[in-house]
Design a protein around this motif. Structure first.
Motif, PDB file in Angstrom:
ATOM      1  N   VAL A  70       0.841  -1.195   0.000  1.00  0.00           N
ATOM      2  CA  VAL A  70       0.000   0.000   0.000  1.00  0.00           C
ATOM      3  C   VAL A  70       0.879   1.249   0.000  1.00  0.00           C
ATOM      4  O   VAL A  70       1.781   1.381   0.830  1.00  0.00           O
ATOM      5  CB  VAL A  70      -0.936   0.016   1.238  1.00  0.00           C
ATOM      6  CG1 VAL A  70      -1.819   1.265   1.227  1.00  0.00           C
ATOM      7  CG2 VAL A  70      -1.778  -1.245   1.295  1.00  0.00           C
ATOM      8  N   TYR A  71       0.598   2.134  -0.953  1.00  0.00           N
ATOM      9  CA  TYR A  71       1.255   3.441  -1.029  1.00  0.00           C
ATOM     10  C   TYR A  71       0.228   4.483  -0.633  1.00  0.00           C
ATOM     11  O   TYR A  71      -0.864   4.542  -1.219  1.00  0.00           O
ATOM     12  CB  TYR A  71       1.750   3.712  -2.457  1.00  0.00           C
ATOM     13  CG  TYR A  71       2.741   2.692  -2.946  1.00  0.00           C
ATOM     14  CD1 TYR A  71       4.102   2.846  -2.695  1.00  0.00           C
ATOM     15  CD2 TYR A  71       2.320   1.574  -3.653  1.00  0.00           C
ATOM     16  CE1 TYR A  71       5.025   1.905  -3.146  1.00  0.00           C
ATOM     17  CE2 TYR A  71       3.227   0.623  -4.107  1.00  0.00           C
ATOM     18  CZ  TYR A  71       4.580   0.802  -3.847  1.00  0.00           C
ATOM     19  OH  TYR A  71       5.483  -0.134  -4.288  1.00  0.00           O
ATOM     20  N   CYS A  78      -7.657   7.911   6.765  1.00  0.00           N
ATOM     21  CA  CYS A  78      -8.594   6.866   6.341  1.00  0.00           C
ATOM     22  C   CYS A  78      -7.868   5.669   5.730  1.00  0.00           C
ATOM     23  O   CYS A  78      -8.383   4.551   5.759  1.00  0.00           O
ATOM     24  CB  CYS A  78      -9.631   7.425   5.380  1.00  0.00           C
ATOM     25  SG  CYS A  78      -8.943   7.996   3.819  1.00  0.00           S
ATOM     26  N   CYS A  79      -6.677   5.906   5.189  1.00  0.00           N
ATOM     27  CA  CYS A  79      -5.916   4.792   4.597  1.00  0.00           C
ATOM     28  C   CYS A  79      -5.599   3.733   5.655  1.00  0.00           C
ATOM     29  O   CYS A  79      -5.621   2.537   5.368  1.00  0.00           O
ATOM     30  CB  CYS A  79      -4.625   5.295   3.966  1.00  0.00           C
ATOM     31  SG  CYS A  79      -4.881   6.497   2.653  1.00  0.00           S
ATOM     32  N   ASP A  95       3.312  -1.429   4.091  1.00  0.00           N
ATOM     33  CA  ASP A  95       2.781  -0.062   4.080  1.00  0.00           C
ATOM     34  C   ASP A  95       3.902   0.937   3.785  1.00  0.00           C
ATOM     35  O   ASP A  95       4.888   1.003   4.516  1.00  0.00           O
ATOM     36  CB  ASP A  95       2.150   0.219   5.446  1.00  0.00           C
ATOM     37  CG  ASP A  95       1.493   1.577   5.540  1.00  0.00           C
ATOM     38  OD1 ASP A  95       1.338   2.252   4.510  1.00  0.00           O
ATOM     39  OD2 ASP A  95       1.127   1.968   6.669  1.00  0.00           O
ATOM     40  N   PHE A  96       3.744   1.694   2.661  1.00  0.00           N
ATOM     41  CA  PHE A  96       4.704   2.735   2.309  1.00  0.00           C
ATOM     42  C   PHE A  96       4.019   4.088   2.384  1.00  0.00           C
ATOM     43  O   PHE A  96       3.089   4.362   1.629  1.00  0.00           O
ATOM     44  CB  PHE A  96       5.261   2.527   0.891  1.00  0.00           C
ATOM     45  CG  PHE A  96       6.217   1.390   0.775  1.00  0.00           C
ATOM     46  CD1 PHE A  96       7.502   1.495   1.274  1.00  0.00           C
ATOM     47  CD2 PHE A  96       5.832   0.211   0.156  1.00  0.00           C
ATOM     48  CE1 PHE A  96       8.391   0.442   1.155  1.00  0.00           C
ATOM     49  CE2 PHE A  96       6.704  -0.851   0.037  1.00  0.00           C
ATOM     50  CZ  PHE A  96       7.998  -0.737   0.544  1.00  0.00           C
ATOM     51  N   HIS A 118      -5.221   6.391  -1.876  1.00  0.00           N
ATOM     52  CA  HIS A 118      -4.102   5.451  -1.771  1.00  0.00           C
ATOM     53  C   HIS A 118      -4.140   4.464  -2.935  1.00  0.00           C
ATOM     54  O   HIS A 118      -5.181   4.256  -3.546  1.00  0.00           O
ATOM     55  CB  HIS A 118      -4.107   4.697  -0.428  1.00  0.00           C
ATOM     56  CG  HIS A 118      -5.391   3.982  -0.161  1.00  0.00           C
ATOM     57  ND1 HIS A 118      -6.378   4.519   0.623  1.00  0.00           N
ATOM     58  CD2 HIS A 118      -5.844   2.779  -0.577  1.00  0.00           C
ATOM     59  CE1 HIS A 118      -7.400   3.678   0.683  1.00  0.00           C
ATOM     60  NE2 HIS A 118      -7.090   2.616  -0.039  1.00  0.00           N
ATOM     61  N   THR A 119      -2.985   3.881  -3.214  1.00  0.00           N
ATOM     62  CA  THR A 119      -2.839   2.905  -4.293  1.00  0.00           C
ATOM     63  C   THR A 119      -2.155   1.677  -3.706  1.00  0.00           C
ATOM     64  O   THR A 119      -1.176   1.802  -2.980  1.00  0.00           O
ATOM     65  CB  THR A 119      -1.982   3.477  -5.444  1.00  0.00           C
ATOM     66  OG1 THR A 119      -2.583   4.691  -5.893  1.00  0.00           O
ATOM     67  CG2 THR A 119      -1.872   2.506  -6.594  1.00  0.00           C
ATOM     68  N   ALA A 120      -2.689   0.512  -4.025  1.00  0.00           N
ATOM     69  CA  ALA A 120      -2.089  -0.735  -3.536  1.00  0.00           C
ATOM     70  C   ALA A 120      -1.837  -1.666  -4.714  1.00  0.00           C
ATOM     71  O   ALA A 120      -2.511  -1.589  -5.747  1.00  0.00           O
ATOM     72  CB  ALA A 120      -3.010  -1.410  -2.528  1.00  0.00           C
ATOM     73  N   ILE A 121      -0.871  -2.532  -4.533  1.00  0.00           N
ATOM     74  CA  ILE A 121      -0.602  -3.595  -5.500  1.00  0.00           C
ATOM     75  C   ILE A 121      -0.857  -4.912  -4.767  1.00  0.00           C
ATOM     76  O   ILE A 121      -0.239  -5.188  -3.736  1.00  0.00           O
ATOM     77  CB  ILE A 121       0.854  -3.544  -6.020  1.00  0.00           C
ATOM     78  CG1 ILE A 121       1.197  -2.149  -6.558  1.00  0.00           C
ATOM     79  CG2 ILE A 121       1.073  -4.624  -7.078  1.00  0.00           C
ATOM     80  CD1 ILE A 121       0.300  -1.654  -7.683  1.00  0.00           C
TER      81      ILE A 121
END
Length: 191
Positions: A70-71, A78-79, A95-96, A118-121
């Protein structure tokens, strides 16, 4: 044998024999169907059969490791709620915190109209915003030819955006390399 004699034989001999058997078959069939479709407690055999069937349906996902990188912006609270939601659903999180979240979105080709906080892979898929864990799991099971999923903006009631009982309606969108967007799932809001 005449027509009248056939009717007489049918009424006198065959109908009394066939009718009770037919009624018994119908009653037995309805009884079995009502037991299988009821909410009554299950027998041990039914429980084992149902349990095995559920395990068979869930086996492909159970063998998949649920890793999420997670970026997120260091200023976004909220992230953390969304990350907690994923952890509760069995995801292992890396978590980054980054002050340049826009660069991450550009790197992973998140369309501007689908961006969130947020953006996650997750197992190679891009997950943008407050996507529910069940939708991510469905994505991993179905493995469609998409880049990822997105819940644009920050709808109230999504994982990490809870505000009491309030839930805004929202959609989970899938997107591909050509920026084609489709509805992956819809949630109706509740107030």
């Amino acid at each position: 044998m005449s027509h009248k004699q056939l009717i007489y034989c049918w009424q006198k001999w065959l109908l009394p024999i066939l009718m009770p058997a037919t009624v018994q078959i119908v009653v037995l069939t309805l009884g079995v169907l009502s037991i299988l479709g009821s909410t009554a407690p299950m027998s041990h055999a039914q429980a084992i059969f149902t349990s095995r069937r559920i395990q068979e349906q869930q086996t492909p996902l159970k063998s998949t490791v649920l890793n999420a990188t997670v970026y997120r912006s260091p200023d976004c609270n909220c992230c953390g709620g969304w990350i907690a939601h994923l952890k509760a659903e069995g995801f292992k999180i890396t978590d980054f915190s980054t002050p340049d979240i826009e660069t991450v979105k550009q790197k992973y080709n998140v369309p501007d109209n689908l961006s969130s906080c947020h953006t996650a892979i997750v197992n190679g898929y891009v997950i943008e915003g407050h996507v529910p864990a069940d939708d991510i799991k469905r994505l991993l099971q179905e493995k469609p030819n998409v880049v990822g999923l997105s819940v644009p903006q920050m709808p109230v009631g999504t994982p990490g955006m809870e505000m009491g009982n309030r839930k805004d309606p929202f959609s989970v969108f899938s997107f591909d390399r050509n920026n084609s967007v489709a509805v992956f799932n819809k949630y109706s809001g509740e107030s």
